[in-house]
Scaffold this motif. Sequence first.
Motif, short mmCIF file in Angstrom:
data_model
loop_
_atom_site.label_atom_id
_atom_site.label_comp_id
_atom_site.label_asym_id
_atom_site.label_seq_id
_atom_site.Cartn_x
_atom_site.Cartn_y
_atom_site.Cartn_z
N ASN A 44 -8.73 132.75 11.44
CA ASN A 44 -8.86 132.70 9.94
C ASN A 44 -7.44 133.33 9.53
O ASN A 44 -7.28 134.47 9.77
CB ASN A 44 -10.16 133.32 9.65
N PHE A 46 -6.31 134.29 5.72
CA PHE A 46 -6.81 134.56 4.40
C PHE A 46 -5.45 135.24 3.60
O PHE A 46 -4.73 136.03 4.00
CB PHE A 46 -7.82 135.35 4.16
N ASN A 51 -5.98 134.09 -2.91
CA ASN A 51 -7.42 133.91 -2.47
C ASN A 51 -7.80 132.63 -2.09
O ASN A 51 -8.90 132.11 -2.07
CB ASN A 51 -8.04 134.10 -3.82
N THR A 53 -8.01 130.42 1.99
CA THR A 53 -8.32 130.55 3.43
C THR A 53 -7.73 129.09 4.22
O THR A 53 -8.24 128.16 3.55
CB THR A 53 -9.50 130.74 3.74
#
Length: 79
Positions: A44, A46, A51, A53
């Motif tokens: 992941n 981010f 904001n 992903t």
Amino acid sequence: MNANIILYSLLICCLSTFTAFAQQTSSLRGYVGNNQNQPLQFANVFSETTNSTVFTNKDGEFTLSLPATVEVAVLKISM
């Protein structure tokens, strides 16, 4: 005839606007690997800046779209 000219003018304006918006982003490409430089699949990624992903692919690579005005991107990587 006048209706066709107006329709074509509107179409050209819409396409011009779309092109202008498309040029306002840039891509950040990267690689995520472990301490032995092996790719981390599906990690992941981010972006605190936008904001958003994304996930790495099977080779540990990712591509993140950012506004062209961003100079510094803060990323958090997790499994």
